[in-house]
Scaffold this motif. Structure first.
Motif, PDB file in Angstrom:
ATOM      1  N   ARG A  11       0.845  -1.202   0.000  1.00 56.28           N
ATOM      2  CA  ARG A  11       0.000   0.000   0.000  1.00 56.28           C
ATOM      3  C   ARG A  11       0.885   1.260   0.000  1.00 56.28           C
ATOM      4  NH1 ARG A  11      -0.768   4.654   2.534  1.00 56.28           N
ATOM      5  NH2 ARG A  11      -0.594   3.709   4.587  1.00 56.28           N
ATOM      6  N   ASP A  12       1.496   1.613   1.131  1.00 52.41           N
ATOM      7  CA  ASP A  12       2.352   2.806   1.138  1.00 52.41           C
ATOM      8  C   ASP A  12       3.559   2.575   0.230  1.00 52.41           C
ATOM      9  OD1 ASP A  12       3.558   5.264   1.934  1.00 52.41           O
ATOM     10  OD2 ASP A  12       2.557   5.103   3.867  1.00 52.41           O
ATOM     11  N   LEU A  32      -7.101  -0.064   3.283  1.00 51.19           N
ATOM     12  CA  LEU A  32      -7.126   1.332   3.724  1.00 51.19           C
ATOM     13  C   LEU A  32      -8.344   2.070   3.160  1.00 51.19           C
ATOM     14  CD1 LEU A  32      -5.372   3.519   5.240  1.00 51.19           C
ATOM     15  CD2 LEU A  32      -4.480   4.149   2.984  1.00 51.19           C
ATOM     16  N   HIS A  48      -8.740  -0.198   7.833  1.00 48.06           N
ATOM     17  CA  HIS A  48      -7.835   0.829   8.345  1.00 48.06           C
ATOM     18  C   HIS A  48      -8.344   2.182   7.845  1.00 48.06           C
ATOM     19  CE1 HIS A  48      -3.443   2.561   8.281  1.00 48.06           C
ATOM     20  NE2 HIS A  48      -4.231   3.209   9.119  1.00 48.06           N
ATOM     21  N   PHE A  90      -8.576   6.490   8.060  1.00 46.23           N
ATOM     22  CA  PHE A  90      -7.729   7.619   8.497  1.00 46.23           C
ATOM     23  C   PHE A  90      -8.363   8.962   8.137  1.00 46.23           C
ATOM     24  CE2 PHE A  90      -5.810   9.396   4.596  1.00 46.23           C
ATOM     25  CZ  PHE A  90      -6.144   8.419   3.665  1.00 46.23           C
ATOM     26  N   SER A 112      -6.123   5.839  12.064  1.00 44.70           N
ATOM     27  CA  SER A 112      -4.904   6.650  11.992  1.00 44.70           C
ATOM     28  C   SER A 112      -5.231   8.130  11.894  1.00 44.70           C
ATOM     29  CB  SER A 112      -4.101   6.298  10.734  1.00 44.70           C
ATOM     30  OG  SER A 112      -3.550   5.028  10.846  1.00 44.70           O
ATOM     31  N   GLU A 139      -3.908  11.120  10.567  1.00 46.62           N
ATOM     32  CA  GLU A 139      -2.810  11.458   9.662  1.00 46.62           C
ATOM     33  C   GLU A 139      -2.098  12.728  10.141  1.00 46.62           C
ATOM     34  OE1 GLU A 139      -4.103  12.496   5.764  1.00 46.62           O
ATOM     35  OE2 GLU A 139      -2.134  12.199   4.858  1.00 46.62           O
ATOM     36  N   ASN A 162      -3.133   3.920  15.404  1.00 48.75           N
ATOM     37  CA  ASN A 162      -1.847   4.038  14.716  1.00 48.75           C
ATOM     38  C   ASN A 162      -1.442   5.507  14.646  1.00 48.75           C
ATOM     39  OD1 ASN A 162       0.351   3.318  12.967  1.00 48.75           O
ATOM     40  ND2 ASN A 162      -0.875   4.120  11.275  1.00 48.75           N
ATOM     41  N   PRO A 203       0.808   8.106  12.927  1.00 49.59           N
ATOM     42  CA  PRO A 203       1.732   8.327  11.813  1.00 49.59           C
ATOM     43  C   PRO A 203       2.574   9.595  11.975  1.00 49.59           C
ATOM     44  CG  PRO A 203      -0.580   8.258  11.079  1.00 49.59           C
ATOM     45  CD  PRO A 203      -0.566   8.481  12.552  1.00 49.59           C
ATOM     46  N   THR A 220       3.595  11.319   9.391  1.00 49.45           N
ATOM     47  CA  THR A 220       3.289  11.298   7.951  1.00 49.45           C
ATOM     48  C   THR A 220       4.360  11.943   7.088  1.00 49.45           C
ATOM     49  OG1 THR A 220       0.961  11.282   8.506  1.00 49.45           O
ATOM     50  CG2 THR A 220       1.510  12.005   6.273  1.00 49.45           C
ATOM     51  N   HIS A 222       3.649   4.584  12.521  1.00 50.35           N
ATOM     52  CA  HIS A 222       3.854   4.534  11.067  1.00 50.35           C
ATOM     53  C   HIS A 222       4.750   5.728  10.729  1.00 50.35           C
ATOM     54  CE1 HIS A 222       2.152   4.171   6.834  1.00 50.35           C
ATOM     55  NE2 HIS A 222       2.638   5.405   6.816  1.00 50.35           N
ATOM     56  N   HIS A 261       7.640   7.904   8.485  1.00 53.94           N
ATOM     57  CA  HIS A 261       8.244   8.148   7.166  1.00 53.94           C
ATOM     58  C   HIS A 261       9.682   8.613   7.356  1.00 53.94           C
ATOM     59  CE1 HIS A 261       5.189   7.331   4.140  1.00 53.94           C
ATOM     60  NE2 HIS A 261       4.349   7.464   5.155  1.00 53.94           N
TER      61      HIS A 261
HETATM   62  O1  KIV Z   1       1.697   8.385   6.232  1.00 55.56           O
HETATM   63  C1  KIV Z   1       0.519   8.290   6.621  1.00 55.56           C
HETATM   64  O2  KIV Z   1       0.004   9.105   7.392  1.00 55.56           O
HETATM   65  C2  KIV Z   1      -0.263   7.183   6.113  1.00 55.56           C
HETATM   66  C3  KIV Z   1      -1.575   6.917   6.772  1.00 55.56           C
HETATM   67  C4  KIV Z   1      -2.635   6.585   5.795  1.00 55.56           C
HETATM   68  C5  KIV Z   1      -1.404   5.855   7.814  1.00 55.56           C
HETATM   69  O3  KIV Z   1       0.185   6.461   5.241  1.00 55.56           O
END
Ligand code: KIV
Ligand code: ZN
Length: 527
Positions: A16-17, A76, A100, A102, A142, A144, A170, A172, A174, A205, A207
């Motif tokens: 997904r991501d 998602l 899931h 968000f 989530s 975001e 969750n 994130p 982001t 989650h 990045h």
């Molecule tokens: O980075 C993010 O916030 C996401 C959410 C959809 C979990 O990918």
């Protein structure tokens, strides 16, 4: 021996991501293949896709939900009924489905993107989580951009989500903005302040925009998080997500410090990394922790000497732990099917008879040109040549004339059904000429978006691995090819991308050009 300690759940979002990485586009078969490997790796959750995003995403989530056993399968959705219905429609087939949902909670996102007030977001969370819960027992929520949200508001939102039935919360980061101490404190604050948080799974989650995704995830674990969202090879939006292999091996190797365990079969890590790299067309950087080509290579004489005397002098992990196995068998042109089958099985490839036969043919072709066939060569054969979709076009022959003072010219023969079509074209260089000759046969309106060439192994007879990305009517297709001849590898990669395109789009939906523009072209001939 079974380790004691807190269990950390590994939520894999490669499909997904990870698939949101710029330029990456996987078809349903490729996603299924990765999902099968993730199940062998024993991740706890596979986030299979974002069903509302496209019909392809929907089909992939559905196919994974129908086939894959073991992990929870998550889909998602934005927090609205239409998204949730579509996600549920795809994921409901799973033995253990998860929705899931968000919505953004930072002021910056609420003001500029959502154009919603805090009250409206709170109401949407209450409505959306309750609605998702009507479909599915397991609902992950989530907020975001949580790390840039007002902590008081964030805690309020989380309480609403838990009261509405969320089973996983969750958090994130982001945009990859948080630092480890800060992110750790945020998780600690949530654990202290949010009512009911002790009854749900607390996930993170992260990045990697500042290269801190793994460090932030570890800080979160130290402060009580018990699920980490991650992607194989760290792929994902922009700079990517927490790398699965790094978080898992950090927890494994530094068990003395973290006292946490995962359910991952670490011996499957290397193979999973290779598969994801191969199918996404995203190379793994040489010095990438755990799975990079140099991760276990010792260059300095002092280090080599140390490792030879005692491996642990300079190796904190045993390469066998991630499934990197050295073999004493050297395969070459005298090796037979049995040796090939045995080595492939040792490498974890259990092929059908038909696949083995195909692998054997390619192995023999390669062994005619290259003295020793290494494990990486074998992996390349299986990854590029065996696991394939039906081929409309098969490379029959290729002749190239090039040099410093001549116009590069290519003649290509492609087998289509029982007939061989031949075309010639000139180009800026030999690769360009080859692709133009192929275009003249296929007459498809293609744009070459990227081209990369890597040597699979070292030496003058190294196998070249070419990856191309082509665009057809706004969609991207990745093709790969290998050969000791890089021009042949280029042709194979281009044809591979075209075959995938034909398979995905469907023959009946293809649009062809009347003729391919090339001043030096001669009319196509069927031989
Ligand atoms: O980075 C993010 O916030 C996401 C959410 C959809 C979990 O990918
Ligand atoms: Zn993300």
């Amino acid at each position: 021996m079974e380790r004691e300690g807190r269990r950390i759940y590994i939520f894999d979002t490669t499909l997904r991501d990870g698939e949101q990485s710029p330029g990456v586009s996987l078809n349903v078969q490729e996603k299924l293949e990765i999902a099968r490997q993730l199940a062998r790796l024993k991740v706890d959750v596979i986030e299979a896709g974002f069903p509302i995003a496209s019909p392809g995403d929907f089909e992939a989530v559905k196919a994974i939900a129908q086939e894959i056993e073991g992990p929870v399968i998550a889909a998602l959705a934005r927090i609205n009924e239409k998204d949730i219905d579509r996600a549920w429609e795809a994921v409901k087939y799973a033995a253990r489905p998860r929705l899931h949902v968000f919505i953004a909670t930072s002021d910056i996102h609420m003001k500029h993107k959502l154009r919603m007030t805090r009250e409206e977001v709170l109401a949407a969370v209450q409505r959306g989580v309750s609605y998702a819960k009507q479909h599915c027992q397991d609902v992950e929520f989530s907020p975001e951009d949580a790390s840039r949200s007002d902590p008081d508001f964030l805690c309020q939102v989380l309480e609403v989500a838990i009261a509405a039935g969320a089973t996983v919360i969750n958090i994130p980061d982001t945009v990859g903005y948080a630092t480890p101490p800060e992110f750790g404190r945020l998780i600690a604050l949530i654990r202290q302040r949010v009512k009911g948080i002790e009854n749900v799974t607390l996930s993170v989650h992260c990045h990697n925009d500042l290269g801190l995704a793994v460090a932030n995830s570890l800080a979160a674990i130290e402060n009580g998080a018990n699920q980490v969202e991650c992607a194989v090879n760290g792929i994902g939006e922009r700079a990517g997500n927490t790398a699965l292999e790094e978080i898992v091996m950090a927890l494994f190797t530094r068990y003395d410090y973290y006292r946490c365990k995962t359910g991952i079969v670490t011996e499957e890590i290397y193979r999973t990394s290779r598969l994801v790299s191969s199918l996404t067309g995203m190379p793994v950087q040489y010095n990438k922790a755990i799975v990079g080509k140099n991760a276990f290579a010792h260059e300095s004489g002092i280090h080599q000497d140390g490792v030879l005397k005692e491996r642990t002098t300079y190796e904190i992990m045993n390469p066998a732990m991630i499934g990197l196995v050295q073999s004493n068998i050297v395969l070459g042109k005298h090796s037979g099917r049995h040796a090939l089958r045995t080595r492939l099985a040792e490498l974890g490839f259990n092929l059908t008879e038909a696949e083995l036969e195909k692998a054997f043919q390619r192995f023999k072709e390669l062994a005619d040109r290259k003295k020793e066939i290494t494990d990486r060569d074998l992996e390349a054969i299986v990854e590029h040549e065996i696991r394939q979709i039906p081929e409309k076009y098969v490379l029959q022959h290729l002749h190239i004339s090039t040099g410093t003072h001549v116009i590069p010219t290519a003649t290509v023969g492609l087998k289509v059904g029982e007939q061989v079509w031949e075309e010639a074209a000139c180009g800026e260089g030999p690769v360009d000429a080859t692709f133009k000759a192929i275009d003249k046969i296929t007459r498809l309106p293609l744009a070459l978006k990227s081209y990369s060439l890597n040597a699979v192994t070292g030496g003058k007879d190294a196998v070249g691995e070419v990856t191309v990305q082509v665009e057809y009517e706004g969609r991207h297709f990745i093709g790969r090819g290998i050969s000791t001849d890089v021009l042949e590898a280029s042709a194979r990669a281009y044809i591979n991308a075209i075959n995938k395109l034909v398979y995905d789009v469907g023959e009946e939906n293809l649009h062809y050009l009347d003729e391919v523009n090339n001043a030096n072209a001669r009319p196509g001939v069927a031989k």
